[in-house]
Design a protein around this motif. Sequence first.
Motif, PDB file in Angstrom:
ATOM      1  N   ILE A 183       0.842  -1.208   0.000  1.00 48.71           N
ATOM      2  CA  ILE A 183       0.000   0.000   0.000  1.00 48.71           C
ATOM      3  C   ILE A 183       0.871   1.250   0.000  1.00 48.71           C
ATOM      4  CG2 ILE A 183      -1.643   1.344   1.393  1.00 48.71           C
ATOM      5  CD1 ILE A 183      -2.801  -1.378   2.341  1.00 48.71           C
ATOM      6  N   ASN A 184       1.950   1.228   0.759  1.00 51.99           N
ATOM      7  CA  ASN A 184       2.800   2.418   0.929  1.00 51.99           C
ATOM      8  C   ASN A 184       4.003   2.459  -0.011  1.00 51.99           C
ATOM      9  OD1 ASN A 184       1.175   3.342   3.101  1.00 51.99           O
ATOM     10  ND2 ASN A 184       2.175   1.847   4.418  1.00 51.99           N
ATOM     11  N   LYS A 185       4.121   1.489  -0.903  1.00 50.94           N
ATOM     12  CA  LYS A 185       5.256   1.457  -1.821  1.00 50.94           C
ATOM     13  C   LYS A 185       4.798   1.941  -3.198  1.00 50.94           C
ATOM     14  CE  LYS A 185       7.642  -2.144   0.669  1.00 50.94           C
ATOM     15  NZ  LYS A 185       8.206  -3.490   0.677  1.00 50.94           N
ATOM     16  N   THR A 186       5.263   3.125  -3.585  1.00 51.01           N
ATOM     17  CA  THR A 186       4.811   3.714  -4.849  1.00 51.01           C
ATOM     18  C   THR A 186       5.169   2.848  -6.046  1.00 51.01           C
ATOM     19  OG1 THR A 186       6.819   5.062  -4.919  1.00 51.01           O
ATOM     20  CG2 THR A 186       4.851   6.089  -4.005  1.00 51.01           C
ATOM     21  N   TYR A 187       6.313   2.151  -5.999  1.00 56.51           N
ATOM     22  CA  TYR A 187       6.709   1.319  -7.129  1.00 56.51           C
ATOM     23  C   TYR A 187       5.864   0.057  -7.261  1.00 56.51           C
ATOM     24  CZ  TYR A 187       9.356  -1.284  -3.576  1.00 56.51           C
ATOM     25  OH  TYR A 187       9.722  -2.000  -2.455  1.00 56.51           O
ATOM     26  N   MET A 188       5.026  -0.247  -6.271  1.00 53.47           N
ATOM     27  CA  MET A 188       4.115  -1.393  -6.342  1.00 53.47           C
ATOM     28  C   MET A 188       2.715  -0.959  -6.781  1.00 53.47           C
ATOM     29  SD  MET A 188       5.835  -4.108  -5.752  1.00 53.47           S
ATOM     30  CE  MET A 188       4.576  -5.346  -5.517  1.00 53.47           C
ATOM     31  N   ASN A 189       2.538   0.331  -7.012  1.00 48.59           N
ATOM     32  CA  ASN A 189       1.245   0.875  -7.414  1.00 48.59           C
ATOM     33  C   ASN A 189       1.375   1.613  -8.731  1.00 48.59           C
ATOM     34  OD1 ASN A 189      -0.846   0.495  -5.094  1.00 48.59           O
ATOM     35  ND2 ASN A 189       1.097   0.965  -4.082  1.00 48.59           N
ATOM     36  N   GLY A 190       0.246   1.938  -9.320  1.00 46.11           N
ATOM     37  CA  GLY A 190       0.254   2.630 -10.601  1.00 46.11           C
ATOM     38  C   GLY A 190       0.483   4.118 -10.452  1.00 46.11           C
ATOM     39  N   ASP A 191       0.727   4.774 -11.572  1.00 41.59           N
ATOM     40  CA  ASP A 191       0.932   6.221 -11.573  1.00 41.59           C
ATOM     41  C   ASP A 191      -0.371   6.969 -11.333  1.00 41.59           C
ATOM     42  OD1 ASP A 191       3.635   5.886 -12.124  1.00 41.59           O
ATOM     43  OD2 ASP A 191       3.309   5.935 -14.292  1.00 41.59           O
ATOM     44  N   VAL A 192      -1.477   6.409 -11.831  1.00 43.48           N
ATOM     45  CA  VAL A 192      -2.765   7.085 -11.747  1.00 43.48           C
ATOM     46  C   VAL A 192      -3.658   6.503 -10.661  1.00 43.48           C
ATOM     47  CG1 VAL A 192      -4.867   7.658 -13.037  1.00 43.48           C
ATOM     48  CG2 VAL A 192      -2.656   7.663 -14.196  1.00 43.48           C
ATOM     49  N   ARG A 193      -3.610   5.192 -10.483  1.00 38.35           N
ATOM     50  CA  ARG A 193      -4.473   4.539  -9.498  1.00 38.35           C
ATOM     51  C   ARG A 193      -3.673   3.571  -8.645  1.00 38.35           C
ATOM     52  NH1 ARG A 193      -7.231  -0.207 -12.956  1.00 38.35           N
ATOM     53  NH2 ARG A 193      -5.709  -0.129 -14.606  1.00 38.35           N
ATOM     54  N   ASP A 194      -4.215   3.284  -7.484  1.00 36.59           N
ATOM     55  CA  ASP A 194      -3.573   2.338  -6.576  1.00 36.59           C
ATOM     56  C   ASP A 194      -3.881   0.908  -6.991  1.00 36.59           C
ATOM     57  OD1 ASP A 194      -2.561   4.378  -4.983  1.00 36.59           O
ATOM     58  OD2 ASP A 194      -4.305   4.398  -3.661  1.00 36.59           O
ATOM     59  N   TYR A 195      -2.885   0.041  -6.863  1.00 39.70           N
ATOM     60  CA  TYR A 195      -3.083  -1.385  -7.112  1.00 39.70           C
ATOM     61  C   TYR A 195      -3.352  -2.121  -5.806  1.00 39.70           C
ATOM     62  CZ  TYR A 195      -0.901  -0.451 -11.680  1.00 39.70           C
ATOM     63  OH  TYR A 195      -0.593   0.026 -12.934  1.00 39.70           O
ATOM     64  N   PHE A 196      -2.894  -1.527  -4.696  1.00 43.74           N
ATOM     65  CA  PHE A 196      -3.089  -2.064  -3.352  1.00 43.74           C
ATOM     66  C   PHE A 196      -3.520  -0.903  -2.470  1.00 43.74           C
ATOM     67  CE2 PHE A 196       0.312  -4.255  -5.550  1.00 43.74           C
ATOM     68  CZ  PHE A 196      -0.068  -5.585  -5.440  1.00 43.74           C
ATOM     69  N   SER A 197      -4.635  -1.079  -1.746  1.00 44.77           N
ATOM     70  CA  SER A 197      -5.147   0.034  -0.954  1.00 44.77           C
ATOM     71  C   SER A 197      -6.049  -0.458   0.170  1.00 44.77           C
ATOM     72  CB  SER A 197      -5.934   0.991  -1.863  1.00 44.77           C
ATOM     73  OG  SER A 197      -6.384   2.107  -1.139  1.00 44.77           O
ATOM     74  N   LYS A 198      -6.238   0.427   1.168  1.00 44.80           N
ATOM     75  CA  LYS A 198      -7.178   0.149   2.256  1.00 44.80           C
ATOM     76  C   LYS A 198      -8.583   0.615   1.893  1.00 44.80           C
ATOM     77  CE  LYS A 198      -3.862   0.332   6.020  1.00 44.80           C
ATOM     78  NZ  LYS A 198      -3.508   0.912   7.309  1.00 44.80           N
ATOM     79  N   VAL A 199      -8.676   1.431   0.839  1.00 43.91           N
ATOM     80  CA  VAL A 199      -9.964   1.974   0.403  1.00 43.91           C
ATOM     81  C   VAL A 199     -10.158   1.695  -1.084  1.00 43.91           C
ATOM     82  CG1 VAL A 199     -10.047   3.787   2.163  1.00 43.91           C
ATOM     83  CG2 VAL A 199      -8.933   4.236  -0.020  1.00 43.91           C
ATOM     84  N   THR A 200     -11.408   1.734  -1.531  1.00 44.20           N
ATOM     85  CA  THR A 200     -11.708   1.399  -2.923  1.00 44.20           C
ATOM     86  C   THR A 200     -11.821   2.618  -3.838  1.00 44.20           C
ATOM     87  OG1 THR A 200     -14.084   1.424  -2.484  1.00 44.20           O
ATOM     88  CG2 THR A 200     -12.943  -0.675  -2.212  1.00 44.20           C
TER      89      THR A 200
END
Length: 105
Positions: free
Chosen positions: A32-49
């Motif tokens: 959730i807190n690793k930017t390189y594990m998430n997309g530039d525009v949207r989160d791939y892992f998150s606590k919220v939808t």
Amino acid sequence: EDFIEAHSWKKLYIRTCQFLYSKHQEKFVSFINKTYMNGDVRDYFSKVTETMIEPFKLDDNLFIETKFDANTIRDLIVKILKELGHNTEDYSIYFRADYNPIHRL
């Protein structure tokens, strides 16, 4: 050796994440807190939808994005496996031939 059966890339991704989450909960949540594990525009892992297009609830405090094409799913699985310390050569995908007459050329 574990075996995951899925009939779509999306199901394969979800079931792979479920399996890996069951083995590495804390590390998985840290995505959730690793930017390189998430997309530039949207989160791939998150606590919220709210930051996702097609979220899937992995646990009470973790959602994963599932709106990806097959290539992105492949790349994400490789990235997740490496981040969790798994050898990608230990992960194989097998395709089943479809002999239904409607799918023959």
